[in-house]
Design an enzyme around this catalytic site. Structure first.
Site, PDB file in Angstrom:
ATOM      1  CG  MET A  30      -1.890  -1.194   1.150  1.00 52.61           C
ATOM      2  SD  MET A  30      -3.458  -0.912   1.958  1.00 52.61           S
ATOM      3  CE  MET A  30      -2.938  -0.586   3.612  1.00 52.61           C
ATOM      4  CG  HIS A  34       8.751   0.222   6.155  1.00 56.31           C
ATOM      5  ND1 HIS A  34       9.013  -1.140   6.152  1.00 56.31           N
ATOM      6  CD2 HIS A  34       7.436   0.339   6.505  1.00 56.31           C
ATOM      7  CE1 HIS A  34       7.933  -1.798   6.504  1.00 56.31           C
ATOM      8  NE2 HIS A  34       6.941  -0.940   6.708  1.00 56.31           N
ATOM      9  CG  HIS A  37       7.051  -2.041   2.180  1.00 61.31           C
ATOM     10  ND1 HIS A  37       7.000  -0.947   3.016  1.00 61.31           N
ATOM     11  CD2 HIS A  37       5.818  -2.595   2.220  1.00 61.31           C
ATOM     12  CE1 HIS A  37       5.790  -0.842   3.533  1.00 61.31           C
ATOM     13  NE2 HIS A  37       5.049  -1.832   3.071  1.00 61.31           N
TER      14      HIS A  37
HETATM   15  O1  PAF Z   1      -0.011  -5.748   3.673  1.00 61.71           O
HETATM   16  C1  PAF Z   1      -0.464  -4.842   2.925  1.00 61.71           C
HETATM   17  O2  PAF Z   1       0.193  -3.825   2.663  1.00 61.71           O
HETATM   18  C2  PAF Z   1      -1.846  -5.001   2.329  1.00 61.71           C
HETATM   19  O3  PAF Z   1      -2.715  -5.634   3.220  1.00 61.71           O
HETATM   20  C3  PAF Z   1      -1.841  -5.702   0.967  1.00 61.71           C
HETATM   21  C4  PAF Z   1      -1.362  -7.136   1.072  1.00 61.71           C
HETATM   22  C5  PAF Z   1      -0.962  -4.944  -0.002  1.00 61.71           C
HETATM   23  C6  PAF Z   1      -3.267  -5.743   0.397  1.00 61.71           C
HETATM   24  O4  PAF Z   1      -3.775  -4.466   0.217  1.00 61.71           O
END
Ligand code: PAF
Length: 282
Positions: A30, A34, A37
């Site tokens: 989303m 950071h 990710h």
């Molecule tokens: O973990 C997240 O950032 C969200 O829940 C995801 C998996 C991208 C789904 O919107």
């Protein structure tokens, strides 16, 4: 890195890769990226020939009392980080592209049991929103593998169950939580913490670790979890839940279970933080 908003363009790029027999990894996010990710993208790069990341702040997984409008959006900085990590495509659809008929008219995917406790109980409808958007993104990207952070342990189990139940030909790769030196798990929600709250917040992971040690020699799981909740509250947070569960089913752990996970959530000021720890009993 190509940033693509339109489904038709995404599909034609993916088709070209498929024709060349390339292995594709997917990292849905989303945004507000950071190091946690980036660790997902790095893992994806190791396991596949091409990596697609997505940034989509999914309205379907936010409750009515959760402020989606104030969710941090940092697209330019996110793009720079993804380029540096070696990502090939960033997919950035709008809500109108993902939900053209509106949320009310959207078919959905709901995983029973594992979706309905813990964060599912505190955030009704949250996991339905997650599985619906992840299913849709899987259908668009058609990856061979998809990487998810273990910080959201319940989410990983919910998605694995969806993939198993619906026979999706995708390998789910869980990636270890990245932490600050204090032990605090990296999360976009840490942005909401004040300087003072940032000093308190590591109490969540510290007490999960305390609990993990205690359950090695004491099987009063409920009593110990209650104690840990008290310690978290005494540190200045407000425990939402802390439970000792079977690592895969997430059912409350029984005395015979050996592979466990401690799941916890607590409020620290405006932020609701979650954390967990897998525990192998000897
Ligand atoms: O973990 C997240 O950032 C969200 O829940 C995801 C998996 C991208 C789904 O919107």
């Amino acid at each position: 890195m190509q940033t693509i908003e339109q489904i038709s363009i995404l599909r034609s790029e993916i088709k070209l890769w498929r024709q060349q027999g390339l292995k594709i990894a997917f990292v849905p996010t989303m945004g507000n990226l950071h190091q946690g990710h980036i660790a997902l993208v790095e893992k994806a790069m190791l396991l596949a020939d091409k990596v697609v990341a997505s940034i989509f702040v999914n309205p379907m997984q936010f409750g009515i009392n959760e402020d989606i409008d104030n969710y941090p959006r940092t697209m330019a900085a996110d793009q720079e980080k993804l380029v540096a990590a070696g990502c090939d495509i960033l997919f950035t659809p709008t809500p109108a592209i993902i939900y053209p008929k509106g949320l009310e008219n959207q078919s959905y995917v709901e995983v029973p049991n594992v979706s309905h406790s813990y964060c599912g109980e505190s955030r009704p409808g949250h996991f339905r929103g997650v599985t619906t958007v992840v299913c849709k993104l899987f259908n668009l990207v058609q990856p061979d593998i998809a990487c998810f952070g273990l910080k959201d342990y319940q989410q990983v189990q919910v998605i694995q169950t969806m993939v198993d139940d619906l026979s999706m030909p995708i390998e789910i790769v869980p990636v270890a939580t990245v932490r600050e030196p204090s032990g605090l798990a990296l999360s976009s929600r840490n942005n909401y913490l004040s300087i003072e709250e940032k000093k308190i917040a590591p109490a969540l992971s510290q007490n999960i670790q305390w609990l993990a040690k205690e359950i090695q020699h004491n099987n009063d799981f409920i009593g110990l979890a209650k104690k840990a909740a008290g310690y978290i509250d005494n540190a200045g947070m407000k425990t939402d839940y802390i439970h000792i569960c079977h690592a895969r089913t997430l059912q409350p752990a029984s005395e015979d279970d050996k592979e466990l996970v401690i799941l916890a959530a607590a409020h620290c000021g405006k932020a609701r933080l979650i954390d967990n720890l897998q525990v192998q009993l000897t």
